[in-house]
Design a protein around this motif. Structure first.
Motif, mmCIF file in Angstrom:
data_model
loop_
_atom_site.group_PDB
_atom_site.id
_atom_site.type_symbol
_atom_site.label_atom_id
_atom_site.label_comp_id
_atom_site.label_asym_id
_atom_site.label_seq_id
_atom_site.Cartn_x
_atom_site.Cartn_y
_atom_site.Cartn_z
ATOM 1 N N THR A 59 44.147 34.796 46.916
ATOM 2 C CA THR A 59 43.348 34.269 45.799
ATOM 3 C C THR A 59 43.765 34.997 44.521
ATOM 4 O O THR A 59 44.453 36.030 44.581
ATOM 5 N N GLY A 60 43.312 34.489 43.407
ATOM 6 C CA GLY A 60 43.567 35.173 42.140
ATOM 7 C C GLY A 60 42.905 36.545 42.119
ATOM 8 O O GLY A 60 43.485 37.524 41.639
ATOM 9 N N MET A 61 41.691 36.641 42.662
ATOM 10 C CA MET A 61 40.997 37.930 42.651
ATOM 11 C C MET A 61 41.715 38.971 43.494
ATOM 12 O O MET A 61 41.706 40.152 43.170
ATOM 13 N N PHE A 87 37.036 37.127 33.293
ATOM 14 C CA PHE A 87 36.595 36.319 34.421
ATOM 15 C C PHE A 87 35.530 37.135 35.177
ATOM 16 O O PHE A 87 35.687 38.333 35.376
ATOM 17 N N GLU A 102 42.627 39.421 29.279
ATOM 18 C CA GLU A 102 42.783 37.971 29.429
ATOM 19 C C GLU A 102 42.845 37.376 28.036
ATOM 20 O O GLU A 102 42.050 37.757 27.177
ATOM 21 N N ASP A 129 46.083 38.904 32.618
ATOM 22 C CA ASP A 129 45.725 37.733 33.414
ATOM 23 C C ASP A 129 46.063 36.516 32.555
ATOM 24 O O ASP A 129 45.398 36.245 31.562
ATOM 25 N N CYS A 181 46.187 33.300 33.389
ATOM 26 C CA CYS A 181 45.787 32.080 34.104
ATOM 27 C C CYS A 181 45.411 30.941 33.158
ATOM 28 O O CYS A 181 45.795 29.795 33.369
ATOM 29 N N PHE A 182 44.670 31.243 32.096
ATOM 30 C CA PHE A 182 44.206 30.178 31.204
ATOM 31 C C PHE A 182 45.358 29.509 30.459
ATOM 32 O O PHE A 182 45.325 28.310 30.232
ATOM 33 N N SER A 228 45.616 33.275 38.765
ATOM 34 C CA SER A 228 44.924 32.559 39.817
ATOM 35 C C SER A 228 45.699 31.259 39.971
ATOM 36 O O SER A 228 45.643 30.381 39.107
ATOM 37 N N THR A 240 45.094 29.064 41.993
ATOM 38 C CA THR A 240 44.078 28.061 42.300
ATOM 39 C C THR A 240 43.906 27.054 41.167
ATOM 40 O O THR A 240 43.477 25.935 41.398
ATOM 41 N N LYS A 241 44.235 27.473 39.953
ATOM 42 C CA LYS A 241 43.945 26.657 38.784
ATOM 43 C C LYS A 241 45.137 25.732 38.477
ATOM 44 O O LYS A 241 45.399 24.839 39.247
ATOM 45 N N GLY A 288 44.863 30.548 45.673
ATOM 46 C CA GLY A 288 46.056 31.396 45.686
ATOM 47 C C GLY A 288 46.084 32.271 44.470
ATOM 48 O O GLY A 288 45.386 32.019 43.477
ATOM 49 N N LEU A 322 38.338 24.991 37.307
ATOM 50 C CA LEU A 322 39.090 24.499 36.144
ATOM 51 C C LEU A 322 40.548 24.331 36.552
ATOM 52 O O LEU A 322 40.949 24.719 37.648
HETATM 53 C C1 LIG Z 1 39.728 31.648 38.615
HETATM 54 C C2 LIG Z 1 40.201 32.836 37.877
HETATM 55 C C3 LIG Z 1 40.404 34.053 38.547
HETATM 56 C C4 LIG Z 1 40.128 34.218 40.043
HETATM 57 O O1 LIG Z 1 40.939 33.421 40.803
HETATM 58 P P1 LIG Z 1 40.522 32.945 42.300
HETATM 59 O O2 LIG Z 1 41.745 32.201 42.731
HETATM 60 O O3 LIG Z 1 39.311 32.106 42.174
HETATM 61 O O4 LIG Z 1 40.284 34.180 43.087
HETATM 62 C C5 LIG Z 1 40.854 35.127 37.813
HETATM 63 N N1 LIG Z 1 41.075 35.031 36.484
HETATM 64 C C6 LIG Z 1 40.870 33.875 35.797
HETATM 65 C C7 LIG Z 1 41.131 33.838 34.336
HETATM 66 C C8 LIG Z 1 40.427 32.744 36.476
HETATM 67 O O5 LIG Z 1 40.219 31.614 35.797
#
Ligand SMILES: *Cc1c(COP(=O)(O)O)cnc(C)c1O
Length: 389
Positions: A80-82, A106, A150, A179, A181-182, A201, A203-204, A214, A332
């Motif tokens: 996961t991202g975490m 986050f 972030e 991070d 991710c966004f 993450s 996952t997004k 992931g 998201l």
């Molecule tokens: C969703 C998210 C995470 C965590 O990711 P998971 O895959 O849900 O564990 C961390 N940082 C940001 C910015 C996120 O949007």
């Protein structure tokens, strides 16, 4: 070759079956040809796969693609991202160390920094994203080891100046961890500003269709080696199946991000002109207080739009009842537009005063703009806002 071509063409070596689409190595372990090979794999005189907690060809294909996108040397994929966020801290920080972090994080990253790391004697100082260089520098102590941030932030979409923080990290010899991710690496590449570690993450947007979880952490070899040891021993590894889904997802990341961002800008512009909205936040709107910084460090404004409805939570409830297209969910980065009220969901546990500092009010809505036809989305948001007075 350009990144887009490499993203499409990076693939695990073909097997004897000459498959066209990338194979999925769904196996927990790998065989040794003889005992000598087993010995050499374990004493590191031979490089190769042993066990999928350590490495796996399908997972490595995903890692190779993200390293290419982030211009990073090496990476470790996680479940996961975490798990990636925690592995970055767990591998590189020790008791007595201090982190400087952007405040708008986050939710689970905030919990790790404020609830879990202090149990092991790791302390922190939070800084508001838009604070000037002096404030960031004043937070650096002799035992500061890392700056973590972030940008854009969730859900306020505030930006941190990556070049400014990169310079501070170089000057004070700190690990610079972002991070990303966004934004995704197609919109912003923190490594270009000296980031040592970049976390996602997956996952997004990497999946992009809300299917699997992931995460990944990529960066300089000297740091990733420690993350590799941490991950191999503690086991937050990514499943090969998820890596296969995510690697295929990355093939369309460029196309998807172009449309996500185009739709998000159009929706943000339309929202600014609808009666009943107090404010709209989007990095590429000239009304964003850090518009110039956004133009400097981002290729486009991203897929997230945050706005504040007039009329408090009662209005929010009526508005969400009238919306017909977006999914009401806290996730998201999906092809489908998603919308949530951070005050009562993702940030419900944050103290009221802190929420206001993060730009979270009763009427705040965070939208992850999807790939639907933008005219339909604008029409739906407009009618839901006007009909929920
Ligand atoms: C969703 C998210 C995470 C965590 O990711 P998971 O895959 O849900 O564990 C961390 N940082 C940001 C910015 C996120 O949007």
């Amino acid at each position: 070759m350009k990144k887009q071509t490499k993203l499409i063409r990076t693939q695990t070596q073909k097997s004897q079956f000459r498959e066209h689409s990338t194979p999925l190595y769904l196996t927990s372990s790998f065989c040794f040809e003889d005992a000598q090979m087993g010995k050499e794999l374990f004493d590191n005189t031979l490089e190769g796969n042993i066990y999928s907690r350590f490495s796996n060809p399908t997972v490595q294909e995903f890692v190779d693609k993200v390293c290419m996108l982030e211009e990073a040397e090496e990476g470790i994929a996680t479940a996961t991202g975490m798990a990636a966020v925690f592995a970055g801290f767990g591998a590189l920080l020790a008791s007595g160390d201090h982190i400087v972090s952007s405040k708008a994080l986050f939710g689970s990253a905030h919990q790790i920094i404020t609830q879990i790391l202090p149990k092991w004697g790791i302390t922190y100082t939070y800084i508001d994203a838009s604070e000037p260089k002096e404030a960031w520098e004043a937070a650096i102590f002799p035992n500061t080891k890392m700056i973590y941030l972030e940008t854009p932030s969730n859900p306020g979409l505030e930006l941190v100046d990556l070049e400014m923080v990169g310079d501070l990290c170089k000057k004070h010899n700190l690990i610079f961890s972002v991070d990303n991710c966004f934004a995704t690496p197609l919109i912003q590449t923190p490594g270009q500003y000296g980031a040592d570690l970049v976390i996602h993450s997956a996952t997004k947007f990497f999946d992009g269709q809300g299917r699997v979880l992931g995460g990944i952490i990529v960066g300089k070899k000297e740091y990733i080696e420690h993350v590799r040891f941490f991950s191999r021993q503690t086991g937050p590894s990514m499943s090969p199946f998820n890596a296969w889904v995510l690697s295929k997802g990355l093939e369309t990341l460029g196309l998807r991000m172009d449309r996500h961002c185009e739709n998000a800008l159009k929706l943000a512009q339309a929202l600014e002109n609808i009666e009943g909205i107090k404010s709209v936040k989007y990095p590429f709107l000239p009304s964003h207080p850090q518009y110039n910084l956004a133009k400097k460090q981002m290729e486009s404004g991203g897929a997230l739009v945050t706005f504040e409805l007039e009329g408090g939570f009662e209005r929010v409830i009526r508005f969400t009842q009238k919306l017909t297209i977006p999914s009401l969910t806290s996730n998201l980065g999906d092809s489908r537009t998603t919308i949530t009220n951070p005050n009562t969901t993702t940030h419900a546990k944050v103290a009221v005063a802190d929420k206001e500092a993060l730009g979270i009010f009763e009427g705040t809505m965070r939208v992850s703009v999807g790939l639907e036809d933008i005219e339909d989305l604008i029409e739906d948001f407009t009618q839901a806002i006007l009909n929920s007075k």
